[in-house]
Design a protein around this motif. Sequence first.
Motif, mmCIF file in Angstrom:
data_model
loop_
_atom_site.group_PDB
_atom_site.id
_atom_site.type_symbol
_atom_site.label_atom_id
_atom_site.label_comp_id
_atom_site.label_asym_id
_atom_site.label_seq_id
_atom_site.Cartn_x
_atom_site.Cartn_y
_atom_site.Cartn_z
ATOM 1 N N LEU A 258 0.813 -1.223 0.000
ATOM 2 C CA LEU A 258 0.000 0.000 0.000
ATOM 3 C C LEU A 258 0.845 1.270 0.000
ATOM 4 O O LEU A 258 0.467 2.268 -0.611
ATOM 5 N N SER A 259 2.001 1.244 0.668
ATOM 6 C CA SER A 259 2.811 2.465 0.714
ATOM 7 C C SER A 259 3.328 2.823 -0.675
ATOM 8 O O SER A 259 3.421 4.004 -1.021
ATOM 9 N N THR A 260 3.642 1.817 -1.487
ATOM 10 C CA THR A 260 4.100 2.076 -2.861
ATOM 11 C C THR A 260 2.942 2.574 -3.716
ATOM 12 O O THR A 260 3.069 3.552 -4.448
ATOM 13 N N SER A 261 1.793 1.907 -3.608
ATOM 14 C CA SER A 261 0.641 2.238 -4.455
ATOM 15 C C SER A 261 0.060 3.611 -4.149
ATOM 16 O O SER A 261 -0.332 4.338 -5.055
ATOM 17 N N TYR A 262 -0.008 3.971 -2.860
ATOM 18 C CA TYR A 262 -0.758 5.175 -2.487
ATOM 19 C C TYR A 262 0.109 6.318 -1.944
ATOM 20 O O TYR A 262 -0.340 7.460 -1.903
ATOM 21 N N LEU A 263 1.334 6.010 -1.511
ATOM 22 C CA LEU A 263 2.171 7.069 -0.931
ATOM 23 C C LEU A 263 3.424 7.355 -1.741
ATOM 24 O O LEU A 263 4.039 8.410 -1.574
ATOM 25 N N GLY A 264 3.800 6.435 -2.612
ATOM 26 C CA GLY A 264 5.085 6.514 -3.306
ATOM 27 C C GLY A 264 5.357 7.829 -4.005
ATOM 28 O O GLY A 264 6.481 8.336 -3.994
ATOM 29 N N HIS A 265 4.332 8.430 -4.625
ATOM 30 C CA HIS A 265 4.515 9.651 -5.408
ATOM 31 C C HIS A 265 4.147 10.908 -4.635
ATOM 32 O O HIS A 265 4.205 12.005 -5.165
ATOM 33 N N ARG A 266 3.747 10.755 -3.356
ATOM 34 C CA ARG A 266 3.271 11.914 -2.582
ATOM 35 C C ARG A 266 4.366 12.440 -1.652
ATOM 36 O O ARG A 266 5.225 11.691 -1.198
ATOM 37 N N ASP B 244 0.469 16.343 1.708
ATOM 38 C CA ASP B 244 -0.342 15.446 0.880
ATOM 39 C C ASP B 244 -0.103 13.991 1.290
ATOM 40 O O ASP B 244 -1.047 13.216 1.459
ATOM 41 N N ARG B 245 1.168 13.633 1.502
ATOM 42 C CA ARG B 245 1.524 12.268 1.907
ATOM 43 C C ARG B 245 0.971 11.966 3.309
ATOM 44 O O ARG B 245 0.393 10.910 3.548
ATOM 45 N N TRP B 246 1.133 12.930 4.234
ATOM 46 C CA TRP B 246 0.682 12.737 5.610
ATOM 47 C C TRP B 246 -0.831 12.539 5.674
ATOM 48 O O TRP B 246 -1.335 11.665 6.382
ATOM 49 N N LEU B 247 -1.561 13.343 4.897
ATOM 50 C CA LEU B 247 -3.026 13.241 4.888
ATOM 51 C C LEU B 247 -3.484 11.891 4.339
ATOM 52 O O LEU B 247 -4.400 11.260 4.872
ATOM 53 N N LYS B 248 -2.831 11.438 3.259
ATOM 54 C CA LYS B 248 -3.193 10.135 2.664
ATOM 55 C C LYS B 248 -2.876 9.004 3.639
ATOM 56 O O LYS B 248 -3.658 8.048 3.777
ATOM 57 N N GLN B 249 -1.746 9.125 4.315
ATOM 58 C CA GLN B 249 -1.341 8.127 5.304
ATOM 59 C C GLN B 249 -2.407 8.010 6.402
ATOM 60 O O GLN B 249 -2.792 6.904 6.796
ATOM 61 N N GLN C 281 2.506 -2.312 8.750
ATOM 62 C CA GLN C 281 2.833 -1.967 10.132
ATOM 63 C C GLN C 281 3.967 -0.949 10.247
ATOM 64 O O GLN C 281 3.982 -0.138 11.178
ATOM 65 N N GLN C 282 4.896 -0.971 9.295
ATOM 66 C CA GLN C 282 6.080 -0.117 9.411
ATOM 67 C C GLN C 282 5.958 1.199 8.652
ATOM 68 O O GLN C 282 6.453 2.227 9.106
ATOM 69 N N ASN C 283 5.311 1.184 7.483
ATOM 70 C CA ASN C 283 5.325 2.360 6.614
ATOM 71 C C ASN C 283 4.053 3.189 6.657
ATOM 72 O O ASN C 283 4.025 4.295 6.130
ATOM 73 N N LEU C 284 2.960 2.656 7.276
ATOM 74 C CA LEU C 284 1.737 3.460 7.242
ATOM 75 C C LEU C 284 1.462 4.281 8.526
ATOM 76 O O LEU C 284 0.972 5.398 8.376
ATOM 77 N N PRO C 285 1.858 3.961 9.711
ATOM 78 C CA PRO C 285 1.972 2.620 10.268
ATOM 79 C C PRO C 285 0.635 2.256 10.909
ATOM 80 O O PRO C 285 -0.032 3.104 11.473
ATOM 81 N N ILE C 286 0.290 0.989 10.818
ATOM 82 C CA ILE C 286 -1.004 0.497 11.304
ATOM 83 C C ILE C 286 -0.761 -0.646 12.290
ATOM 84 O O ILE C 286 0.103 -1.498 12.054
ATOM 85 N N THR C 287 -1.515 -0.660 13.377
ATOM 86 C CA THR C 287 -1.451 -1.776 14.320
ATOM 87 C C THR C 287 -2.742 -2.580 14.181
ATOM 88 O O THR C 287 -3.813 -2.131 14.611
ATOM 89 N N PRO C 288 -2.677 -3.749 13.531
ATOM 90 C CA PRO C 288 -3.895 -4.556 13.358
ATOM 91 C C PRO C 288 -4.349 -5.174 14.676
ATOM 92 O O PRO C 288 -3.558 -5.344 15.596
ATOM 93 N N SER C 289 -5.632 -5.522 14.740
ATOM 94 C CA SER C 289 -6.131 -6.305 15.868
ATOM 95 C C SER C 289 -5.539 -7.701 15.780
ATOM 96 O O SER C 289 -4.975 -8.216 16.740
ATOM 97 N N ARG C 290 -5.670 -8.305 14.593
ATOM 98 C CA ARG C 290 -5.018 -9.598 14.295
ATOM 99 C C ARG C 290 -4.427 -9.499 12.898
ATOM 100 O O ARG C 290 -5.009 -8.851 12.026
#
Length: 365
Positions: free
Chosen positions: A123-131, A135-140, A164-173
């Motif tokens: 997802l970081s490549t697809s949605y953040l790579g060019h930002r 703009d990048r922070w808001l999309k994140q 988990q590392q680049n967005l970063p998101i903590t999943p429930s599972r």
Amino acid sequence: MRILMIIDGLPGGGAEKVVLTLCQGMQQMGHDVSLISLRDVCNYPIPTGIHYQVVADSSRSPWRKLTELSRRAASLDRTIADNERQQGTYDLVFSNLHKTDRIVSRSQLLSSDRLWFCIHGILSTSYLGHRKGLDRWLKQRKIAGVYQGRNIVAVSQDVGDDLQQNLPITPSRLAVINNPFDIAAIEQQSAEPCELAGKDYLVHVGRFHPHKRHDRLLKAYALSGIQAPLALIGTGSETNVGEVKQLANQLGIADRVLFLGFQANPYPFIRHASLLVLSSDSEGFGNVLVEALLCGTPVVSTRCPGGPAEILEKAGMNNALAELNDQSLAGKMADIYATPPEINHQQLLSYGLNPICQQYLALKK
């Protein structure tokens, strides 16, 4: 068990194919499987026995974009509630692709214990790579709002790590479950007639999209010194295809590059090729690598973020991984083309339909 798969549409593509393969596998195992598409677009045959519905958005309101996610989530909830009243509660619900996930995350009906978001790409490549910057922070923040604290299925370890590392998101599972392959069907389809059978050629299978890096592929092919033709299978916009054709002319290899377009059954072309090459900047998993190895065809891939390194290391083919540049890819292409490795078919059986479906079904608490 009652299973529901939700996806934005079925226009063709790897994730869409994975969803249909999973539906088919679970249905064959005796489970009741439903598939909801959020657009009336379907370029694949729906497997027999799957309950298929389209829940498209028909709003023509001038402010429809502002209310789209909540409006479409409510429409989806109504459809699911109707289905559950008539046939019983769904035990597991899987949302696939980010556009779908944005809608499903607004559901008021689907409880978090049975709902899983399947992430098919980096997802970081697809949605953040060019930002950059704000703009990048808001999309994140926007992406994190969809997945934070949710149940996640990642199709490769890299996809889970990226989340988990680049967005970063903590999943429930978080469950890492590779993509499934109907091995018997692939072997059967690969035996069908092929116009290139008996010829020496290389093949690339993938849509014409900047992430697939056809430019790197063509430059590496020109540098490799390989004289066998390079067959390109896949569709894309006229602009993207035109740019690749122009580059082939500039490199002086146009007479050796075959544009074969979309092939409903690409497996015979893969099976008869001397080598399959993947040149991408990122791949959620890299289905075509497993498909080629199942067809007995050697592969070379960039060591891009996603599944390729995981697949080739598992198959004992680390030496088929190139760095993300033309020269490294050219060298690997020349080496593997000249000295094809033995393919350990046994190592590929873990990608079979049954073992992968079992991992999905085991997610029910």
